[in-house]
Design a protein around this motif. Structure first.
Motif, PDB file in Angstrom:
ATOM      1  N   ILE A  12      39.806  37.655  27.031  1.00 42.43           N
ATOM      2  CA  ILE A  12      39.879  36.958  28.313  1.00 42.43           C
ATOM      3  C   ILE A  12      40.476  37.880  29.376  1.00 42.43           C
ATOM      4  O   ILE A  12      39.993  37.928  30.513  1.00 42.43           O
ATOM      5  CB  ILE A  12      40.706  35.671  28.171  1.00 42.43           C
ATOM      6  CG1 ILE A  12      39.961  34.672  27.281  1.00 42.43           C
ATOM      7  CG2 ILE A  12      41.000  35.055  29.543  1.00 42.43           C
ATOM      8  CD1 ILE A  12      40.720  33.388  27.012  1.00 42.43           C
ATOM      9  N   ALA A  13      41.501  38.644  28.990  1.00 41.65           N
ATOM     10  CA  ALA A  13      42.097  39.602  29.922  1.00 41.65           C
ATOM     11  C   ALA A  13      41.087  40.674  30.315  1.00 41.65           C
ATOM     12  O   ALA A  13      41.023  41.087  31.479  1.00 41.65           O
ATOM     13  CB  ALA A  13      43.337  40.236  29.301  1.00 41.65           C
ATOM     14  N   ASP A  14      40.289  41.136  29.354  1.00 36.10           N
ATOM     15  CA  ASP A  14      39.264  42.144  29.664  1.00 36.10           C
ATOM     16  C   ASP A  14      38.227  41.586  30.635  1.00 36.10           C
ATOM     17  O   ASP A  14      37.810  42.274  31.578  1.00 36.10           O
ATOM     18  CB  ASP A  14      38.578  42.600  28.379  1.00 36.10           C
ATOM     19  CG  ASP A  14      39.447  43.524  27.539  1.00 36.10           C
ATOM     20  OD1 ASP A  14      40.417  44.074  28.086  1.00 36.10           O
ATOM     21  OD2 ASP A  14      39.156  43.692  26.337  1.00 36.10           O
ATOM     22  N   ALA A  15      37.793  40.352  30.401  1.00 33.99           N
ATOM     23  CA  ALA A  15      36.803  39.740  31.297  1.00 33.99           C
ATOM     24  C   ALA A  15      37.357  39.603  32.707  1.00 33.99           C
ATOM     25  O   ALA A  15      36.668  39.890  33.695  1.00 33.99           O
ATOM     26  CB  ALA A  15      36.385  38.370  30.742  1.00 33.99           C
TER      27      ALA A  15
ATOM     28  N   LEU B 234      34.769  44.405  39.682  1.00 37.81           N
ATOM     29  CA  LEU B 234      33.472  44.196  40.340  1.00 37.81           C
ATOM     30  C   LEU B 234      33.589  43.390  41.619  1.00 37.81           C
ATOM     31  O   LEU B 234      32.621  43.302  42.385  1.00 37.81           O
ATOM     32  CB  LEU B 234      32.520  43.488  39.370  1.00 37.81           C
ATOM     33  CG  LEU B 234      32.197  44.231  38.069  1.00 37.81           C
ATOM     34  CD1 LEU B 234      31.352  43.338  37.158  1.00 37.81           C
ATOM     35  CD2 LEU B 234      31.459  45.543  38.357  1.00 37.81           C
ATOM     36  N   GLY B 235      34.744  42.774  41.849  1.00 39.87           N
ATOM     37  CA  GLY B 235      34.930  41.966  43.043  1.00 39.87           C
ATOM     38  C   GLY B 235      34.193  40.645  42.995  1.00 39.87           C
ATOM     39  O   GLY B 235      33.716  40.152  44.032  1.00 39.87           O
ATOM     40  N   ILE B 236      34.093  40.050  41.801  1.00 39.41           N
ATOM     41  CA  ILE B 236      33.393  38.773  41.664  1.00 39.41           C
ATOM     42  C   ILE B 236      34.391  37.683  41.251  1.00 39.41           C
ATOM     43  O   ILE B 236      35.464  37.969  40.714  1.00 39.41           O
ATOM     44  CB  ILE B 236      32.258  38.844  40.627  1.00 39.41           C
ATOM     45  CG1 ILE B 236      32.818  39.111  39.216  1.00 39.41           C
ATOM     46  CG2 ILE B 236      31.253  39.918  41.017  1.00 39.41           C
ATOM     47  CD1 ILE B 236      31.762  39.039  38.121  1.00 39.41           C
ATOM     48  N   ALA B 237      34.026  36.449  41.510  1.00 41.70           N
ATOM     49  CA  ALA B 237      34.865  35.334  41.080  1.00 41.70           C
ATOM     50  C   ALA B 237      34.823  35.214  39.561  1.00 41.70           C
ATOM     51  O   ALA B 237      33.821  35.538  38.921  1.00 41.70           O
ATOM     52  CB  ALA B 237      34.370  34.041  41.727  1.00 41.70           C
ATOM     53  N   HIS B 238      35.921  34.745  38.984  1.00 38.53           N
ATOM     54  CA  HIS B 238      35.980  34.592  37.536  1.00 38.53           C
ATOM     55  C   HIS B 238      36.789  33.356  37.190  1.00 38.53           C
ATOM     56  O   HIS B 238      37.881  33.141  37.712  1.00 38.53           O
ATOM     57  CB  HIS B 238      36.625  35.824  36.888  1.00 38.53           C
ATOM     58  CG  HIS B 238      36.770  35.702  35.406  1.00 38.53           C
ATOM     59  ND1 HIS B 238      37.993  35.544  34.780  1.00 38.53           N
ATOM     60  CD2 HIS B 238      35.837  35.718  34.420  1.00 38.53           C
ATOM     61  CE1 HIS B 238      37.800  35.467  33.472  1.00 38.53           C
ATOM     62  NE2 HIS B 238      36.510  35.569  33.225  1.00 38.53           N
TER      63      HIS B 238
END
Length: 384
Positions: free
Chosen positions: A77-80, A87-91
């Motif tokens: 989860i930390a890696d994701a 990448l500057g994307i929402a997560h």
């Protein structure tokens, strides 16, 4: 290292088969924390579309921290999250531990307790990974849901088709036979045409911190490979000792430590000596706590009965093949009955197949195209 051509915006967008221009599109990416789904997120971001990464937390975060072979928990989860930041994307992380335990882990334990051989990765794809993610992506208004599976989604005369990956060593089509036509229309598998080596090159080019991360091994919630330990903890009655008997004569040859330690086709771990030929597990009677053994020819199976079948697209009038294990080679079959809509059917092998166990899945192909499949409920032709 020079940037791969697949990170060119136009090429990246082409991998997602978007109906609208990329800047007007939204892609949800299922991010497990591994290199494959991270590269999918990088390709989606490079396409120019709006990208949202979702990670399903499937089991205890703390217990999985630092474990190799895990996914969707702990360090993954930390890696994701780190990849999404890069990448500057929402997560977003969604807690699906209860559903995963009920739909996948509990079923896994019950199947072993019943003397069957489960395939939890298929159950996971049928449940949390596709059904739940599919709903979440729809709610977010996404144009598609992308995953890091190594399969191909190709358009055929009747619509989207599921095909094997071009890299046979990475192909994961066996685990996705239960994908519905509705799901396939919405799903995207941008890595299906790539070798793993190029995927890692893409990860390096994108500056992802998990570019060299090892692939997950075994079952994600059994990273040390000791599945019996998990089952015994959940279903202690599965460790009830019993007799090992010869399938032909009924002669008692030894004692076992519980049916959960055995699967059809197993040879090692029987601890039976003095026999004229090697013995294999050819059947398990869980109710009587009996493990039945016999010589290899007793493993031969002529046909299997399938339940909960699924079909993807029309049934072609060509020679069909089937795989009864993920690493098995497809073998010629005859389909004897309906396929799909959860119906039961039978497949007959043109030549006997060995080591076929109830609880496994049989996946049916027409060439490289996945036609569908079902769960193996019973076998015939085995002398057990």
């Amino acid at each position: 290292m020079p940037e791969s051509r697949l990170l060119d915006p136009a090429s990246a967008a082409g991998l997602f088969d978007l109906e609208k221009p990329a800047p007007e599109s939204r892609i949800v990416v299922a991010m497990s924390g591994g290199v494959d789904s991270s590269v999918v997120a990088a390709l989606a971001a490079k396409s120019g579309a709006e990208v949202i990464g979702i990670t399903l937390q499937l089991y205890d975060y703390g217990a999985a921290t630092g474990r190799k072979g895990a996914c969707c928990a702990g360090d993954d989860i930390a890696d994701a999250r780190a990849v999404a930041d890069r990448l500057g994307i929402a997560h977003y992380v969604s807690d699906h531990e209860s559903a995963f335990r009920e739909e996948v882990v509990e079923t896994f334990a019950d199947e072993y307790l019943a003397g069957r051989t489960p395939v939890p990765c298929i159950r996971c794809n049928m449940g949390p990974k596709f059904t739940d993610l599919f709903a979440m992506a729809r709610e977010l208004g996404a144009d598609c849901l992308a995953t890091g599976h190594y399969v191909q989604r190709l358009m055929g005369p009747a619509g989207a088709e599921l095909h094997r990956a071009t890299d046979p060593a990475r192909d994961q089509s066996y685990f996705l036979y239960a994908t519905t036509e509705d799901q396939l229309g919405y799903l995207r598998f941008p890595l299906g045409g790539l070798p793993k080596s190029e995927v890692r090159e893409l990860a390096v080019a994108a500056g992802l911190r998990n570019a060299a991360k090892p692939d997950s091994q075994d079952i994600c919630f059994v990273p040390d490979g000791d599945y019996a330990k998990i089952v015994k903890k959940m279903r202690p009655e599965g460790a009830r000792p019993g007799a090992i008997v010869h399938a032909s004569t009924g002669e008692e040859l030894g004692e076992h430590r519980g049916v959960i330690h055995y699967t059809v086709g197993q040879r090692r771990g029987l601890d039976i000596g003095g026999q004229p030929e090697p013995l294999y597990v050819v059947g398990i009677d869980a109710a009587e706590a009996l493990v039945k053994v016999g010589p290899k020819h007793m493993l031969a199976v002529d046909e299997v009965s399938l339940v909960e079948t699924n079909r993807i697209g029309p049934l072609p009038d060509v020679q069909l093949t089937a795989k009864v294990r993920s690493l098995a080679k497809p073998v010629p079959i005859i389909l004897d009955g309906p396929l799909g809509s959860g119906e039961s059917t039978t497949i007959r092998f043109e030549t006997p197949e060995y080591g076929v166990a109830p609880g496994q899945a049989a996946v049916i192909y027409a060439g490289d195209r996945v036609i569908g499949g079902g769960w193996i409920d019973s076998t015939t032709g085995c002398a057990a």
